[in-house]
Design an enzyme around this catalytic site. Structure first.
Site, PDB file in Angstrom:
ATOM      1  CB  THR A 194      -0.901   0.039   1.253  1.00  0.00           C
ATOM      2  OG1 THR A 194      -0.081  -0.076   2.414  1.00  0.00           O
ATOM      3  CG2 THR A 194      -1.934  -1.084   1.237  1.00  0.00           C
ATOM      4  CB  SER A 195       3.287   2.504   1.928  1.00  0.00           C
ATOM      5  OG  SER A 195       3.932   1.349   2.427  1.00  0.00           O
ATOM      6  CB  CYS A 211      -6.740 -14.555  17.995  1.00  0.00           C
ATOM      7  SG  CYS A 211      -7.222 -13.053  18.851  1.00  0.00           S
ATOM      8  CD  GLN A 234      -9.106 -11.633  24.174  1.00  0.00           C
ATOM      9  OE1 GLN A 234     -10.272 -11.774  24.507  1.00  0.00           O
ATOM     10  NE2 GLN A 234      -8.748 -11.091  23.027  1.00  0.00           N
ATOM     11  CG  HIS A 253      -5.295 -14.306  23.187  1.00  0.00           C
ATOM     12  ND1 HIS A 253      -4.436 -13.252  23.352  1.00  0.00           N
ATOM     13  CD2 HIS A 253      -6.196 -13.903  22.249  1.00  0.00           C
ATOM     14  CE1 HIS A 253      -4.786 -12.260  22.541  1.00  0.00           C
ATOM     15  NE2 HIS A 253      -5.842 -12.631  21.854  1.00  0.00           N
TER      16      HIS A 253
HETATM   17  N1  HSE Z   1      -9.326  -9.216  18.743  1.00  0.00           N
HETATM   18  C1  HSE Z   1      -8.267  -9.978  19.311  1.00  0.00           C
HETATM   19  C2  HSE Z   1      -7.670  -9.287  20.477  1.00  0.00           C
HETATM   20  C3  HSE Z   1      -7.188 -10.275  18.337  1.00  0.00           C
HETATM   21  O1  HSE Z   1      -7.931  -8.089  20.653  1.00  0.00           O
HETATM   22  O2  HSE Z   1      -6.934  -9.906  21.234  1.00  0.00           O
HETATM   23  C4  HSE Z   1      -7.592 -10.549  16.946  1.00  0.00           C
HETATM   24  O3  HSE Z   1      -8.402 -11.679  16.788  1.00  0.00           O
END
Ligand code: HSE
Length: 376
Positions: free
Chosen positions: A41-42, A139, A166, A278
């Protein structure tokens, strides 16, 4: 036997998820025998990475016509680019296979959310029916299903709550840097007290509190201290009071597994000071009193990456943490036991690398599966 050379467009390959994807594809030789075409894109016109295809220049990711003639497009560029370019590229008559890590197209009726260790049959049926839009799942959802998806597939789950822990990476590369900057500031401000003999814990705590609330404390990306704290909010508010991340847990997991009727999944999504893995604490209402040994055996057998961790302290601390899992494809599931609420109530804790099974791995495996289907 390859019958023709597929032309594969790669967009967003330089970002964090894209970089992990490129590393994994190189490690697995996923682009061997194909012709990769790199987009930007750049930096249009600059040299493209040479992954064996020879010298080439970066093509313009904002020019729909530049994608003509590709068999497959793989994008980790993000939702904004997908929302802008997907309709333009399709409108220009492109009918190839679109593989996307962003959430923009996930819930479209004609898109499949890919997690082949759990839904290869859904993918194969969709391919046969002409589907050509393939999207990686959220994720947290993908990692939960890699750990415990088999329990849903066996019809053992009446409902589930997921309390998440997360990592910073889910919020983006800048957030990972901000977390470490926060840690540095806390450690730096407290260094004198830590080094002095016999500093009282409460003295240390007062210093850390002062640092967390100080003007110079770096919070531009998270909006609040994450180091030394937790943030019980991920993504945007929904009409029912949940967040979009919490909503995804229900809608995406049900769509990936094709569950009818849907199995309710809900909980609270929380950001913690882990870097890229996570974790989730789960409460599962079983449809009947399934013996714990059967549950453990089902989980252990479900995918080659899923590992049951014995419910003891040493095993849990050694194998069931973000620190232990990061950088690996292993999905440990532990702390498995029936809750005191009754024999139909199960608890579990699971961890997974958010950039691997949570993002890049389902994408690269989908490319591989499509190449198999296309015989190239
Ligand atoms: N939305 C997820 C998060 C990561 O904030 O940890 C992407 O799936």
């Amino acid at each position: 036997m390859s019958t023709r050379t597929l032309r594969i467009g790669l967009v967003g390959w330089r970002g964090m998820v894209g970089s992990v994807l490129m590393d994994r594809m190189a490690a697995e030789g996923d682009l061997a025998g194909a012709e990769p075409v790199f987009f930007s894109t750049s930096q249009v016109g600059q040299a493209a990475p040479d992954v064996g295809q020879g010298a080439a220049v970066l093509q313009d990711a904002h020019d729909a016509a530049a994608f003509a003639g590709l068999d497959i497009i793989v994008t980790c560029q993000g939702g904004a680019w997908t929302k802008s370019m997907y309709p333009q590229i399709r409108a220009a008559g492109w009918t190839g296979h679109w593989i996307d890590a962003a959430s923009a197209l996930r819930m479209a009726d004609d898109a499949v959310i890919v997690l082949d260790p759990l839904n290869r049959h859904v993918m194969d049926e969709a391919f046969a029916a002409g589907t050509n839009t393939w999207v990686g799942g959220n994720c947290t959802v993908s990692l939960m299903l890699m750990g415990l998806g088999t329990l849903f597939q066996r019809g053992w789950v009446e409902w589930m709550t997921s309390m998440t822990y997360q990592a910073a990476s889910g919020a983006g590369a800048k957030n990972m840097a901000e977390l470490v900057s926060q840690m540095r500031k806390i450690g730096g401000d407290a260094a004198g007290l830590l080094d002095a003999p016999r500093t009282a814990a409460l003295t240390l705590d007062r210093q850390v509190s002062t640092t967390l609330s100080s003007d110079g404390f770096p919070t531009a990306n998270f909006g609040a201290p994450l180091a030394g704290s937790v943030l019980p909010w991920i993504d945007t508010l929904q009409p029912d009071g949940s967040t979009r991340e919490e909503l995804k847990g229900h809608v995406e997991a049900n769509k990936i597994l094709g569950l009818t009727p849907e199995v309710p999944i809900d909980g609270i999504c929380v950001r913690v000071g882990a870097m890229r893995s996570h974790a989730q604490a789960l409460t599962i209402k079983l449809t009947r009193d399934v013996p714990l040994a059967d549950i453990e055996a089902a989980i252990a057998d479900s995918t080659e990456w899923t590992e049951v961790i014995t419910n003891d302290k040493a095993e849990s601390l050694a194998k069931l943490t973000p620190a232990a899992v990061s950088g690996t494809l292993t999905i440990p599931v532990g702390r498995l036991r029936k809750l005191r609420m009754g024999p139909e109530y199960l608890t579990a804790f699971t961890v997974g690398d958010q950039l691997l099974w949570g993002a890049a791995e389902p994408i690269r495996r989908t490319l591989k599966i499509l190449r198999e289907h296309l015989g190239a």
